[in-house]
Design an enzyme around this catalytic site. Structure first.
Site, short mmCIF file in Angstrom:
data_model
loop_
_atom_site.label_atom_id
_atom_site.label_comp_id
_atom_site.label_asym_id
_atom_site.label_seq_id
_atom_site.Cartn_x
_atom_site.Cartn_y
_atom_site.Cartn_z
N CYS A 55 -2.79 11.18 -8.72
CA CYS A 55 -2.38 12.57 -8.84
C CYS A 55 -2.86 13.27 -7.29
O CYS A 55 -3.73 12.74 -6.84
CB CYS A 55 -3.35 13.74 -9.72
SG CYS A 55 -2.70 15.20 -9.50
N CYS A 59 -8.83 17.91 -6.98
CA CYS A 59 -9.73 18.62 -7.77
C CYS A 59 -10.93 17.61 -7.86
O CYS A 59 -11.04 16.70 -8.12
CB CYS A 59 -9.31 18.75 -9.08
SG CYS A 59 -7.66 19.52 -9.14
N CYS A 62 -12.20 15.41 -10.94
CA CYS A 62 -11.22 14.66 -11.42
C CYS A 62 -11.10 13.21 -11.24
O CYS A 62 -10.86 12.99 -10.08
CB CYS A 62 -9.79 15.32 -11.47
SG CYS A 62 -8.53 14.57 -12.46
N CYS A 99 -2.02 17.35 -28.11
CA CYS A 99 -1.80 17.83 -26.91
C CYS A 99 -1.57 16.56 -25.64
O CYS A 99 -2.58 15.64 -26.02
CB CYS A 99 -3.55 18.58 -26.21
SG CYS A 99 -3.74 19.87 -27.36
N CYS A 130 1.19 20.75 -27.66
CA CYS A 130 0.47 21.41 -26.47
C CYS A 130 0.62 20.58 -25.31
O CYS A 130 0.76 19.35 -25.50
CB CYS A 130 -1.02 21.61 -26.78
SG CYS A 130 -1.76 22.13 -25.28
N CYS A 190 -3.31 28.24 -23.37
CA CYS A 190 -4.50 27.65 -23.49
C CYS A 190 -5.26 27.68 -22.11
O CYS A 190 -4.62 27.09 -21.26
CB CYS A 190 -4.42 26.42 -24.26
SG CYS A 190 -5.60 25.23 -24.14
N ARG A 262 -12.77 26.65 -27.41
CA ARG A 262 -12.72 25.17 -27.62
C ARG A 262 -14.04 24.49 -26.89
O ARG A 262 -14.30 24.67 -25.79
CB ARG A 262 -11.53 24.30 -27.18
CG ARG A 262 -11.71 22.71 -27.49
CD ARG A 262 -10.19 22.10 -27.26
NE ARG A 262 -9.55 22.59 -28.16
CZ ARG A 262 -7.89 22.99 -27.89
NH1 ARG A 262 -7.81 22.97 -26.39
NH2 ARG A 262 -7.25 23.48 -28.43
N1 SAM Z 1 -2.68 17.79 -13.81
C1 SAM Z 1 -2.90 19.11 -14.54
C2 SAM Z 1 -3.45 20.18 -14.04
O1 SAM Z 1 -4.63 19.87 -13.49
O2 SAM Z 1 -3.12 21.21 -14.05
C3 SAM Z 1 -3.05 18.62 -16.07
C4 SAM Z 1 -4.21 17.80 -16.43
S1 SAM Z 1 -5.93 18.18 -15.98
C5 SAM Z 1 -6.63 16.52 -16.00
C6 SAM Z 1 -6.40 19.32 -17.05
C7 SAM Z 1 -8.08 19.99 -16.98
O3 SAM Z 1 -8.93 18.68 -17.47
C8 SAM Z 1 -8.34 20.55 -15.77
O4 SAM Z 1 -7.88 21.53 -15.41
C9 SAM Z 1 -9.82 20.43 -15.73
O5 SAM Z 1 -10.12 21.57 -16.43
C10 SAM Z 1 -10.18 19.42 -16.97
N2 SAM Z 1 -10.57 18.22 -16.24
C11 SAM Z 1 -10.44 17.24 -15.38
N3 SAM Z 1 -11.37 16.36 -15.15
C12 SAM Z 1 -12.68 16.78 -15.80
C13 SAM Z 1 -13.84 16.51 -15.94
N4 SAM Z 1 -14.25 15.42 -15.46
N5 SAM Z 1 -14.80 16.88 -16.62
C14 SAM Z 1 -14.43 18.12 -17.32
N6 SAM Z 1 -13.24 18.48 -17.30
C15 SAM Z 1 -12.14 18.01 -16.70
FE1 SF4 Z 2 -4.51 16.29 -10.68
FE2 SF4 Z 2 -6.83 16.10 -12.12
FE3 SF4 Z 2 -6.54 18.14 -10.58
FE4 SF4 Z 2 -4.96 17.96 -13.02
S1 SF4 Z 2 -7.32 18.26 -12.61
S2 SF4 Z 2 -4.21 18.42 -10.78
S3 SF4 Z 2 -4.81 15.64 -12.77
S4 SF4 Z 2 -6.51 16.12 -9.69
#
Ligand code: SAM
Ligand code: SF4
Ligand code: DTB
Length: 348
Positions: A55, A59, A62, A99, A130, A190, A262
């Site tokens: 990606c 973040c 992530c 989902c 979802c 959500c 949730r």
């Molecule tokens: N890429 C898309 C986005 O971020 O909009 C969708 C998938 S993203 C992985 C969905 C959500 O997963 C993130 O917004 C975050 O809140 C949660 N998430 C991701 N990594 C995480 C982690 N290590 N611990 C807890 N929540 C996490």
């Molecule tokens: Fe990409 Fe992870 Fe951020 Fe979703 S949460 S936009 S998968 S880096």
């Protein structure tokens, strides 16, 4: 009902909720929970990563960001048939919602026919659908709604004040715009966030104020506890006080009384007592199945066993779930969980 749905929460009153003695906060949250919900029903969703890793976003929490070396194997968009096979398996274990998540900043035009085909196929099985695919335009939201998508997950993650410490590649306003586009298309929302990223209690309050003061409350509010993944900038974040996590669930329950809250990521690190406390505080939805997107989650059977011990039943959802076959599957899973409590494999 004595707890109205409100959209005018102020920082001082929400900070005061967080500052309440734990028992006072839990009593209040549980009372609100009982006004709006059966306190012994928990909705179960299953999660599948339909496109993993690589990606472009940054973040800091992530494992799927291409900026960090987390050893994750990146994958192309999963084939529609494979997604449907996973959905069938999820239905067989008693999940009511499926989902699908993609590690995208936003879907591209060429992706849309595939994701809409997934929605249609999963919907046909009688599961709620979802998706979480990143930012959406109004047109993309509409396209997904027409395919039969029920919910769109898009998290605000934290407060507007702390957000810049966590993500720099999309703004808070970008996220709010996506939520508004999703609403305009008539999809259910959500949206929630993550606790344990080094934020203050006032940031947790700030996140919940953003969610609760939206024109409509999200129908579903995932509260994730940070999963600290090796290689991400937040890998060495300090332990979160578990009671602060429970407080966040409780305040979310009080502020958005009719929404499903949730108990989301991070359950692998929570014991049964912590789960029970979370359900008492007003959490009434979980991700079920041994994997979240890329990290482990408790096994479904473990959750069912705890449900059984606590007298909790998986929530039945609408017409789709009055379906006899599905009820039979659920009953069989529960029966199995019950049996497993009393027998063990003596050959192992
Ligand atoms: N890429 C898309 C986005 O971020 O909009 C969708 C998938 S993203 C992985 C969905 C959500 O997963 C993130 O917004 C975050 O809140 C949660 N998430 C991701 N990594 C995480 C982690 N290590 N611990 C807890 N929540 C996490
Ligand atoms: Fe990409 Fe992870 Fe951020 Fe979703 S949460 S936009 S998968 S880096
Ligand atoms: C949400 O709020 N939590 C889920 C879902 N929405 C998509 C994702 C949790 C991801 C945890 C880290 C991982 O497994 O990659």
């Amino acid at each position: 009902m004595s707890s109205p749905i409100r959209h005018d929460w102020t920082p001082s009153e929400v900070n005061a909720l967080f500052a309440l003695p734990f028992n006072d906060l839990l009593f209040k949250a549980h009372s609100v929970h009982r006004e709006y919900f059966d306190p012994n029903a928990v909705q179960v969703s299953t999660l599948l990563s339909i496109k993993t890793g690589a990606c472009p976003e940054d973040c800091k929490y992530c494992p799927q960001s291409n900026r960090y070396d987390t050893g994750l194997e990146q994958e192309k968009l999963m084939e529609v048939e494979k997604v449907l096979a996973e959905a069938r398996a999820a239905k067989a274990t008693g999940a009511s919602r499926f989902c699908m998540g993609a590690a995208w900043r936003s879907p591209k035009k060429k992706d849309m026919p595939y994701v809409t085909a997934m929605v249609k196929g999963v919907k046909e099985m009688g599961l709620e659908t979802c998706m979480t695919l990143g930012m959406l335009t109004e047109e993309q939201s509409q396209e997904l709604a027409e395919a039969g998508l029920d919910y769109y997950n898009h998290n605000l993650d934290t407060s507007p004040e702390y957000y810049g410490e966590i993500i720099t590649t999309r703004t808070y306003q970008d996220r709010l715009t996506t939520l508004s586009n999703v609403r305009k298309a008539g999809l259910k929302v959500c949206s929630g966030g993550i606790v344990g990223m080094g934020e203050k209690a006032s940031d947790r309050a700030g996140l919940l104020i953003q969610l609760a003061n939206l024109p409509e409350h999200p129908e579903s509010v995932p509260i994730n506890m940070l999963v600290r993944v090796e290689g991400t900038p937040l890998a060495d974040e300090a332990d979160l006080d578990p009671f602060d996590f429970i407080r966040t669930l409780a305040v979310a329950r009080i502020m958005m009384p009719a929404s499903h809250v949730r108990l989301s990521a991070g359950r692998e690190e929570m014991n049964e007592q912590m789960h029970a406390l979370a359900y008492f505080a007003g959490a009434n939805s979980i991700f079920y199945g041994e994997k979240l997107l890329t990290t482990p989650n408790p096994e479904a059977n473990k959750d069912l066993k705890l449900f059984e011990r606590l007298g909790i039943k998986p929530e039945e959802r609408g017409v789709e779930h009055s379906d006899e076959d599905e009820q039979a599957v659920l009953q069989a899973s529960l029966q199995q969980a019950q049996n497993d409590r009393f027998f063990y494999d003596a050959t192992a």
